[in-house]
Design a protein around this motif. Structure first.
Motif, PDB file in Angstrom:
ATOM      1  N   VAL A  36      34.327  32.052  38.112  1.00 39.31           N
ATOM      2  CA  VAL A  36      34.496  31.884  36.670  1.00 39.31           C
ATOM      3  C   VAL A  36      33.624  30.766  36.096  1.00 39.31           C
ATOM      4  O   VAL A  36      33.682  30.468  34.913  1.00 39.31           O
ATOM      5  CB  VAL A  36      35.977  31.621  36.289  1.00 39.31           C
ATOM      6  CG1 VAL A  36      36.822  32.818  36.677  1.00 39.31           C
ATOM      7  CG2 VAL A  36      36.503  30.358  36.969  1.00 39.31           C
ATOM      8  N   GLU A  76      45.394  37.812  35.408  1.00 41.11           N
ATOM      9  CA  GLU A  76      45.158  36.373  35.594  1.00 41.11           C
ATOM     10  C   GLU A  76      43.766  36.042  35.049  1.00 41.11           C
ATOM     11  O   GLU A  76      42.947  36.932  34.832  1.00 41.11           O
ATOM     12  CB  GLU A  76      45.309  35.936  37.055  1.00 41.11           C
ATOM     13  CG  GLU A  76      45.060  36.929  38.127  1.00 41.11           C
ATOM     14  CD  GLU A  76      43.664  37.478  38.168  1.00 41.11           C
ATOM     15  OE1 GLU A  76      42.729  36.669  38.043  1.00 41.11           O
ATOM     16  OE2 GLU A  76      43.496  38.700  38.314  1.00 41.11           O
ATOM     17  N   PHE A  87      41.169  34.722  36.300  1.00 40.98           N
ATOM     18  CA  PHE A  87      39.970  34.913  37.120  1.00 40.98           C
ATOM     19  C   PHE A  87      39.344  36.260  36.781  1.00 40.98           C
ATOM     20  O   PHE A  87      38.212  36.343  36.320  1.00 40.98           O
ATOM     21  CB  PHE A  87      40.324  34.832  38.613  1.00 40.98           C
ATOM     22  CG  PHE A  87      39.119  34.825  39.525  1.00 40.98           C
ATOM     23  CD1 PHE A  87      38.477  33.641  39.841  1.00 40.98           C
ATOM     24  CD2 PHE A  87      38.627  36.012  40.058  1.00 40.98           C
ATOM     25  CE1 PHE A  87      37.351  33.631  40.672  1.00 40.98           C
ATOM     26  CE2 PHE A  87      37.513  36.018  40.886  1.00 40.98           C
ATOM     27  CZ  PHE A  87      36.879  34.828  41.201  1.00 40.98           C
ATOM     28  N   THR A  88      40.136  37.314  36.963  1.00 38.61           N
ATOM     29  CA  THR A  88      39.644  38.655  36.656  1.00 38.61           C
ATOM     30  C   THR A  88      39.282  38.762  35.173  1.00 38.61           C
ATOM     31  O   THR A  88      38.250  39.347  34.816  1.00 38.61           O
ATOM     32  CB  THR A  88      40.702  39.707  37.025  1.00 38.61           C
ATOM     33  OG1 THR A  88      41.057  39.521  38.394  1.00 38.61           O
ATOM     34  CG2 THR A  88      40.177  41.118  36.847  1.00 38.61           C
ATOM     35  N   ALA A 135      43.393  30.509  36.238  1.00 30.99           N
ATOM     36  CA  ALA A 135      42.707  31.300  37.262  1.00 30.99           C
ATOM     37  C   ALA A 135      43.699  31.866  38.281  1.00 30.99           C
ATOM     38  O   ALA A 135      43.486  32.943  38.828  1.00 30.99           O
ATOM     39  CB  ALA A 135      41.648  30.457  37.959  1.00 30.99           C
ATOM     40  N   ASP A 136      44.750  31.148  38.537  1.00 32.60           N
ATOM     41  CA  ASP A 136      45.830  31.667  39.397  1.00 32.60           C
ATOM     42  C   ASP A 136      47.091  31.751  38.557  1.00 32.60           C
ATOM     43  O   ASP A 136      47.406  30.821  37.817  1.00 32.60           O
ATOM     44  CB  ASP A 136      46.069  30.734  40.595  1.00 32.60           C
ATOM     45  CG  ASP A 136      44.919  30.777  41.591  1.00 32.60           C
ATOM     46  OD1 ASP A 136      44.781  31.804  42.279  1.00 32.60           O
ATOM     47  OD2 ASP A 136      44.173  29.787  41.678  1.00 32.60           O
ATOM     48  N   ASN A 166      39.608  30.195  41.174  1.00 33.04           N
ATOM     49  CA  ASN A 166      41.003  30.238  41.631  1.00 33.04           C
ATOM     50  C   ASN A 166      41.079  29.657  43.042  1.00 33.04           C
ATOM     51  O   ASN A 166      40.065  29.230  43.614  1.00 33.04           O
ATOM     52  CB  ASN A 166      41.549  31.676  41.537  1.00 33.04           C
ATOM     53  CG  ASN A 166      40.707  32.675  42.318  1.00 33.04           C
ATOM     54  OD1 ASN A 166      39.821  32.286  43.074  1.00 33.04           O
ATOM     55  ND2 ASN A 166      40.987  33.958  42.129  1.00 33.04           N
TER      56      ASN A 166
END
Lengths: 315, 315
Positions: free
Chosen positions: A183, B229, B231-232, B149-150, A191
């Motif tokens: 990211v 989340e 990140f994706t 991110a998480d 993450n």
């Protein structure tokens, strides 16, 4: 060399599979090649004659069952022992063919690959990858694209090695640049998984790690091989596939966007098992089948899976 | 209503910010609006006169420092207490303005939002979202796009609620369809997080959950609000942004692909804090600033964050 092909798999089988075989033999016939075609014998024989496929280049192996696209993979493989996919894997496992190709039930192909073949020694989990069309005309590789939705950092490190070997021997990329999908650009971003994978990739002397790559870098030349867990990878792949559909819907005819037609790449190889297995898209047409045969021939000729094995053991 | 605007943030500030203010006032001037402009007073005053911005619509608050794009957010906010971003958040926290907008250092904006404002009661973590151009002409929303991110499954469930409220009140979508970004259509698919989030979303009566959406569904009408989340989500957003760049590079001029120019959407609001904060892209031009003012006005007028609060407490 014997390449096995499930003639009954995919939305347009067996006719497009037959046309694909014909196309391959016309366009890039490989001398020592024998195609072993699994499927309904009367139907196949008629089509092979109709399409005038040279008889000395193939052998039909009669199978009587088909695993449908929506069947439960494990159940179907267990119950339909005379299906084209089941028989294909029996042939592959016993060395009667050197590679196996199908555009049929993806789950059944994955289960077949994982359970009828040995995993390459040292590989934590096999992976599936996808070709990524790069703007500079080169061919990128993204992995994992869905076999491993949750991953450990060590798996990403192995994907990097397997992807590098594939990129080198199949795409001919010299010293492929490996990027970690992330990211942000800087080390420390991401993450928990990406943060933990970064130092492993950085210290891995078997690959040419170039750092993080972001969503905006997927199609540029920052990295040839891009690694991530299979959740993000699958979302990226399906989104990229949809870009082609969007271009079609919008009647945009552009040479680069046309390369987002993933059918032209044939299929996705399973990496990390001991023998070449290639899984095609359900919508595969002749060109996809022809390209899958081409990739299978290259994988056997270059012994890419032997190279994967050597590389994995060096980590 | 007082909307605060950091005039020094972004690659083309302050001139594009001034032009954006002018554009907003010309195109969709909201009666009770007063714009509070944070930045270098002599420079701003000259530009505001040059661009003939009506004097009764704005007030300049002189600040003497700028947080650069590459500065460390927490450190910069702590040290540059007279920067346009720091002063803006002081005004917002103390109620002197009703919303704050900046195209400056994203990290500083996030840190400012998280630490100078209260999180809405019941919200586990604030989130940032992105507009997604849908092929049918409608406006989708994707969240989280990088702040988290998480995530825990409960957070995805809250993103669904916050996104639904935003979609309803700001985009005017009636009963927005919520999709869970995933790798397959069926319940039970996905990584550990998606598998755990699915039942929470299914049981959540505050949203209209339509099930999983895949990468190929991001731009179709399957869901109005898409949760994952960060990140994706960040990878999806940056990849989508790159589709516009690709179209530009390829000289493809298509009305739908032009909607991938994310600048036209202005910026991304922070959801889950008690007051409206909108973060613009660094490359923001006049239209982006104008649109950010528009979204801020809508957010205040509809009390969307109050609605978020009510909705979160119903889960």
């Amino acid at each position: 060399m014997n390449i096995g092909l499930d003639m009954m798999g995919g939305d347009f089988a067996p006719i497009e599979a037959v046309k694909g075989v014909k196309q391959y033999l016309l366009e890039q016939n490989f001398e020592g090649l024998s195609l072993i075609l699994f499927g309904d014998e009367p139907q196949l024989t008629a089509l092979l004659i109709e399409y005038d496929v040279p008889k000395d280049k193939y052998k039909v192996v009669a199978t009587t069952q088909i695993i449908d696209m929506n069947e439960h993979p494990t159940k179907a493989l267990k119950e339909k022992t005379n299906s084209s996919i089941s028989v294909g894997f029996q042939y592959l496992a016993t060395g009667k063919i050197d590679a196996f190709i199908s555009a049929g039930n993806t789950g059944a192909m994955l289960v077949g690959a994982m359970f009828s073949l040995k995993t390459v020694e040292g590989v934590l989990r096999p992976t599936i990858s996808s070709v990524i069309p790069k703007q500079d005309g080169s061919t990128g590789l993204l992995l994992d694209v869905g076999l491993n939705a949750d991953c450990k950092p060590e798996q990403l490190n192995q994907f990097a090695v397997m992807g590098s070997v594939f990129s080198k021997y199949i795409f001919g990329v010299d010293d492929p640049k490996v990027g970690l999908i992330n990211v942000g650009e800087e080390e420390g971003k991401g993450n928990i998984l990406a943060q933990a994978a970064y130092p492993l990739l950085k210290e891995n002397s078997a690959i040419n790690f170039v750092g993080n790559v972001e969503g905006r870098d997927v199609f540029n030349d920052k990295a040839d091989v891009m690694v991530c867990e299979g959740f993000t990878g699958n979302v990226i792949l399906k989104l990229a596939e949809s870009v082609y559909d969007i271009a079609q819907n919008q009647k945009v005819d552009n040479p680069y966007l046309n390369r987002f037609n993933f059918e032209i790449y044939g299929g996705t190889p399973v990496l990390g098992v001991e023998k070449p297995v290639i899984i095609g898209h359900g919508i595969s047409h002749a060109t996809a089948f022809s390209n899958m045969v081409d990739v299978a021939v290259k994988m056997v000729n270059t012994d890419v899976l032997g190279k994967v094995k050597e590389a994995i053991q060096k980590i």
